[in-house]
Scaffold this active site. Structure first.
Site, PDB file in Angstrom:
ATOM      1  N   LYS A 150       0.838  -1.204   0.000  1.00 40.20           N
ATOM      2  CA  LYS A 150       0.000   0.000   0.000  1.00 40.20           C
ATOM      3  C   LYS A 150       0.872   1.252   0.000  1.00 40.20           C
ATOM      4  O   LYS A 150       1.873   1.310   0.714  1.00 40.20           O
ATOM      5  CB  LYS A 150      -0.859  -0.028   1.275  1.00 40.20           C
TER       6      LYS A 150
ATOM      7  N   ARG B 292      -2.975 -10.895  -4.485  1.00 35.12           N
ATOM      8  CA  ARG B 292      -4.247 -11.220  -5.112  1.00 35.12           C
ATOM      9  C   ARG B 292      -4.058 -12.456  -5.974  1.00 35.12           C
ATOM     10  O   ARG B 292      -3.137 -12.496  -6.798  1.00 35.12           O
ATOM     11  CB  ARG B 292      -4.659 -10.032  -5.971  1.00 35.12           C
TER      12      ARG B 292
ATOM     13  N   GLU C 226      -2.594  -9.550   3.512  1.00 40.36           N
ATOM     14  CA  GLU C 226      -3.931  -9.959   3.067  1.00 40.36           C
ATOM     15  C   GLU C 226      -3.832 -10.626   1.701  1.00 40.36           C
ATOM     16  O   GLU C 226      -3.233 -10.083   0.784  1.00 40.36           O
ATOM     17  CB  GLU C 226      -4.850  -8.732   2.967  1.00 40.36           C
TER      18      GLU C 226
HETATM   19  P1  0O2 Z   1      -6.972  -0.676  -1.882  1.00 41.34           P
HETATM   20  O1  0O2 Z   1      -5.522  -0.831  -1.740  1.00 41.34           O
HETATM   21  O2  0O2 Z   1      -7.390   0.620  -2.433  1.00 41.34           O
HETATM   22  O3  0O2 Z   1      -7.622  -1.841  -2.557  1.00 41.34           O
HETATM   23  P2  0O2 Z   1     -13.710  -2.791   5.367  1.00 41.34           P
HETATM   24  O4  0O2 Z   1     -13.086  -2.108   4.172  1.00 41.34           O
HETATM   25  O5  0O2 Z   1     -13.966  -1.894   6.514  1.00 41.34           O
HETATM   26  O6  0O2 Z   1     -14.899  -3.626   5.002  1.00 41.34           O
HETATM   27  P3  0O2 Z   1     -11.145  -3.988   5.811  1.00 41.34           P
HETATM   28  O7  0O2 Z   1     -10.614  -4.334   7.149  1.00 41.34           O
HETATM   29  O8  0O2 Z   1     -10.468  -2.874   5.120  1.00 41.34           O
HETATM   30  O9  0O2 Z   1     -12.694  -3.818   5.946  1.00 41.34           O
HETATM   31  O10 0O2 Z   1     -11.015  -5.281   4.975  1.00 41.34           O
HETATM   32  P4  0O2 Z   1     -11.794  -5.909   3.783  1.00 41.34           P
HETATM   33  O11 0O2 Z   1     -13.060  -5.239   3.468  1.00 41.34           O
HETATM   34  O12 0O2 Z   1     -11.822  -7.351   4.059  1.00 41.34           O
HETATM   35  O13 0O2 Z   1     -10.774  -5.657   2.608  1.00 41.34           O
HETATM   36  C1  0O2 Z   1     -10.469  -4.415   2.139  1.00 41.34           C
HETATM   37  C2  0O2 Z   1      -9.963  -4.557   0.732  1.00 41.34           C
HETATM   38  O14 0O2 Z   1     -10.861  -5.406  -0.012  1.00 41.34           O
HETATM   39  C3  0O2 Z   1     -10.016  -3.232   0.004  1.00 41.34           C
HETATM   40  O15 0O2 Z   1      -8.809  -2.601   0.193  1.00 41.34           O
HETATM   41  C4  0O2 Z   1     -10.226  -3.653  -1.438  1.00 41.34           C
HETATM   42  O16 0O2 Z   1      -9.028  -4.100  -2.012  1.00 41.34           O
HETATM   43  C5  0O2 Z   1     -11.159  -4.826  -1.263  1.00 41.34           C
HETATM   44  N1  0O2 Z   1     -12.555  -4.394  -1.216  1.00 41.34           N
HETATM   45  C6  0O2 Z   1     -13.364  -4.452  -0.155  1.00 41.34           C
HETATM   46  N2  0O2 Z   1     -14.597  -3.994  -0.462  1.00 41.34           N
HETATM   47  C7  0O2 Z   1     -14.565  -3.639  -1.758  1.00 41.34           C
HETATM   48  C8  0O2 Z   1     -15.552  -3.100  -2.654  1.00 41.34           C
HETATM   49  O17 0O2 Z   1     -16.703  -2.846  -2.322  1.00 41.34           O
HETATM   50  N3  0O2 Z   1     -15.136  -2.867  -3.928  1.00 41.34           N
HETATM   51  C9  0O2 Z   1     -13.863  -3.132  -4.349  1.00 41.34           C
HETATM   52  N4  0O2 Z   1     -13.572  -2.873  -5.615  1.00 41.34           N
HETATM   53  N5  0O2 Z   1     -12.912  -3.623  -3.512  1.00 41.34           N
HETATM   54  C10 0O2 Z   1     -13.263  -3.883  -2.241  1.00 41.34           C
HETATM   55  P5  0O2 Z   1      -8.748  -0.998   0.340  1.00 41.34           P
HETATM   56  O18 0O2 Z   1      -8.507  -0.652   1.747  1.00 41.34           O
HETATM   57  O19 0O2 Z   1      -9.910  -0.392  -0.321  1.00 41.34           O
HETATM   58  O20 0O2 Z   1      -7.425  -0.665  -0.368  1.00 41.34           O
HETATM   59  P1  0O2 Z   2      -2.688   1.085  -7.980  1.00 37.49           P
HETATM   60  O1  0O2 Z   2      -3.171   2.251  -8.717  1.00 37.49           O
HETATM   61  O2  0O2 Z   2      -2.179   1.404  -6.607  1.00 37.49           O
HETATM   62  O3  0O2 Z   2      -3.715  -0.007  -7.964  1.00 37.49           O
HETATM   63  P2  0O2 Z   2       5.368  -8.094 -11.303  1.00 37.49           P
HETATM   64  O4  0O2 Z   2       6.282  -7.303 -12.193  1.00 37.49           O
HETATM   65  O5  0O2 Z   2       4.230  -8.741 -12.035  1.00 37.49           O
HETATM   66  O6  0O2 Z   2       6.076  -9.004 -10.365  1.00 37.49           O
HETATM   67  P3  0O2 Z   2       4.119  -5.626 -10.554  1.00 37.49           P
HETATM   68  O7  0O2 Z   2       4.071  -5.230 -11.977  1.00 37.49           O
HETATM   69  O8  0O2 Z   2       4.860  -4.713  -9.616  1.00 37.49           O
HETATM   70  O9  0O2 Z   2       4.678  -7.077 -10.338  1.00 37.49           O
HETATM   71  O10 0O2 Z   2       2.706  -5.675 -10.000  1.00 37.49           O
HETATM   72  P4  0O2 Z   2       1.568  -6.784 -10.047  1.00 37.49           P
HETATM   73  O11 0O2 Z   2       1.838  -7.718  -8.924  1.00 37.49           O
HETATM   74  O12 0O2 Z   2       1.439  -7.390 -11.399  1.00 37.49           O
HETATM   75  O13 0O2 Z   2       0.289  -5.934  -9.799  1.00 37.49           O
HETATM   76  C1  0O2 Z   2       0.260  -4.726  -9.088  1.00 37.49           C
HETATM   77  C2  0O2 Z   2      -1.095  -4.065  -9.278  1.00 37.49           C
HETATM   78  O14 0O2 Z   2      -2.110  -5.005  -8.961  1.00 37.49           O
HETATM   79  C3  0O2 Z   2      -1.265  -2.920  -8.344  1.00 37.49           C
HETATM   80  O15 0O2 Z   2      -1.269  -1.767  -9.120  1.00 37.49           O
HETATM   81  C4  0O2 Z   2      -2.660  -3.094  -7.751  1.00 37.49           C
HETATM   82  O16 0O2 Z   2      -3.619  -2.348  -8.453  1.00 37.49           O
HETATM   83  C5  0O2 Z   2      -3.044  -4.472  -8.007  1.00 37.49           C
HETATM   84  N1  0O2 Z   2      -3.023  -5.335  -6.830  1.00 37.49           N
HETATM   85  C6  0O2 Z   2      -2.403  -6.513  -6.796  1.00 37.49           C
HETATM   86  N2  0O2 Z   2      -2.615  -7.143  -5.662  1.00 37.49           N
HETATM   87  C7  0O2 Z   2      -3.364  -6.360  -4.922  1.00 37.49           C
HETATM   88  C8  0O2 Z   2      -3.907  -6.508  -3.611  1.00 37.49           C
HETATM   89  O17 0O2 Z   2      -3.752  -7.494  -2.916  1.00 37.49           O
HETATM   90  N3  0O2 Z   2      -4.623  -5.490  -3.150  1.00 37.49           N
HETATM   91  C9  0O2 Z   2      -4.837  -4.412  -3.902  1.00 37.49           C
HETATM   92  N4  0O2 Z   2      -5.541  -3.441  -3.376  1.00 37.49           N
HETATM   93  N5  0O2 Z   2      -4.346  -4.233  -5.141  1.00 37.49           N
HETATM   94  C10 0O2 Z   2      -3.617  -5.214  -5.656  1.00 37.49           C
HETATM   95  P5  0O2 Z   2      -0.390  -0.509  -8.729  1.00 37.49           P
HETATM   96  O18 0O2 Z   2       0.567  -0.323  -9.827  1.00 37.49           O
HETATM   97  O19 0O2 Z   2       0.176  -0.637  -7.360  1.00 37.49           O
HETATM   98  O20 0O2 Z   2      -1.429   0.635  -8.843  1.00 37.49           O
END
Ligand code: 0O2
Ligand code: 0O2
Length: 222
Positions: A46, A76, A138
């Site tokens: 993050k 993921r 996660e």
């Molecule tokens: P990022 O990096 O922007 O993805 P809460 O969010 O309060 O329900 P918590 O503890 O944050 O609970 O955990 P949760 O919901 O198990 O997991 C949060 C992450 O799940 C989010 O990360 C998203 O990656 C994904 N997620 C959860 N809900 C949604 C949703 O409604 N739509 C989408 N597209 N993704 C979701 P973050 O924090 O948003 O960070």
């Molecule tokens: P943003 O805008 O923050 O989403 P590699 O070269 O394949 O080893 P690389 O290219 O660094 O690795 O990244 P990878 O693993 O292919 O994918 C990274 C992108 O996937 C991120 O984009 C995230 O958007 C998304 N992503 C992957 N896993 C997760 C996860 O567990 N939670 C959330 N929230 N997002 C995930 P960026 O570039 O960080 O951009």
């Protein structure tokens, strides 16, 4: 004041290691000519700005950050079929290099937004020159269809900050239903799909008749 670079180092290391390990599982299945429950793996640490934003939103204090924010390290795993999720879970539960401490099943219990995915929180030990540090990470497990929907919804969220106009809200609900149906339908023809995929998998072909093609190169990046 927290030194962010220092704080995030073990998370960066963990995401790097876990990507390699999870991608390794896929390789092993394919070598054994078995359907891999893992299609591809991504990961990220993050960004500091997002961490700070979430700290404010959830009222998380700096001293509790490592414990209270479980997705600083995020992996993921994308799968083809809903049933693959259970197989991935079995594989993860058997591993000795991580410990599952929480599971959230948003597949059987979708979120109000329509979001579907299976979340697993793990404790993962990282070896550093300071010694062994256990961090939380996660792992989100989802089908390609769930991933498509979540990615689009996530982008729209950026634009509308969660306050979707009515029309978009309705369309997101409709597309969530369609994404669900797509998984259902694909599940029904799973055997046929897998048979066809095995026929065209370059790794199987190479082992069977010595034929390889340029797809091999793409495979390395998965
Ligand atoms: P990022 O990096 O922007 O993805 P809460 O969010 O309060 O329900 P918590 O503890 O944050 O609970 O955990 P949760 O919901 O198990 O997991 C949060 C992450 O799940 C989010 O990360 C998203 O990656 C994904 N997620 C959860 N809900 C949604 C949703 O409604 N739509 C989408 N597209 N993704 C979701 P973050 O924090 O948003 O960070
Ligand atoms: P943003 O805008 O923050 O989403 P590699 O070269 O394949 O080893 P690389 O290219 O660094 O690795 O990244 P990878 O693993 O292919 O994918 C990274 C992108 O996937 C991120 O984009 C995230 O958007 C998304 N992503 C992957 N896993 C997760 C996860 O567990 N939670 C959330 N929230 N997002 C995930 P960026 O570039 O960080 O951009």
């Amino acid at each position: 004041m927290l030194d962010w670079e220092d704080f995030l180092d073990p998370y960066i290391q963990a995401v790097g290691e876990l990507k390699i390990k999870l991608r390794g599982i896929r390789k092993q299945y394919r070598k054994q000519k078995r359907h891999s429950p893992i299609e591809f793996v991504t990961g990220r640490v993050k960004h500091v700005e997002s961490i700070k934003e979430k700290m404010l939103l959830r009222n998380i204090k700096e001293e509790n950050l490592a414990q209270d924010m479980q997705d600083i390290a995020g992996l993921r795993i994308m799968v083809q079929f809903v049933d693959d999720v259970d197989e991935v879970l079995e594989v993860l539960r058997r591993r000795k290099d991580m410990k599952i401490v929480q599971e959230r099943d948003y597949i059987r219990h979708k979120k109000a937004s329509g979001y579907r995915s299976y979340h697993v929180i793990i404790e993962y030990p990282v070896e550093t020159i300071r010694g062994n540090e256990v961090i939380l990470a996660e792992i989100q497990i989802r089908t390609l269809s769930m991933n498509f929907w979540a990615t689009i919804e996530h982008s729209l969220n950026y634009k509308y900050k969660g306050e979707f106009p009515q029309e978009i809200k309705e369309r997101l609900e409709t597309t969530a239903k369609i994404a669900y149906q797509l998984d259902e339908e694909m599940g029904k023809i799973r055997d046929d799909i897998q048979e066809a995929q095995a026929l065209f998998d370059p790794l199987y072909r190479k082992m069977n008749d010595g034929v390889g093609n340029s797809d091999d190169t793409d495979e390395e990046y998965r």
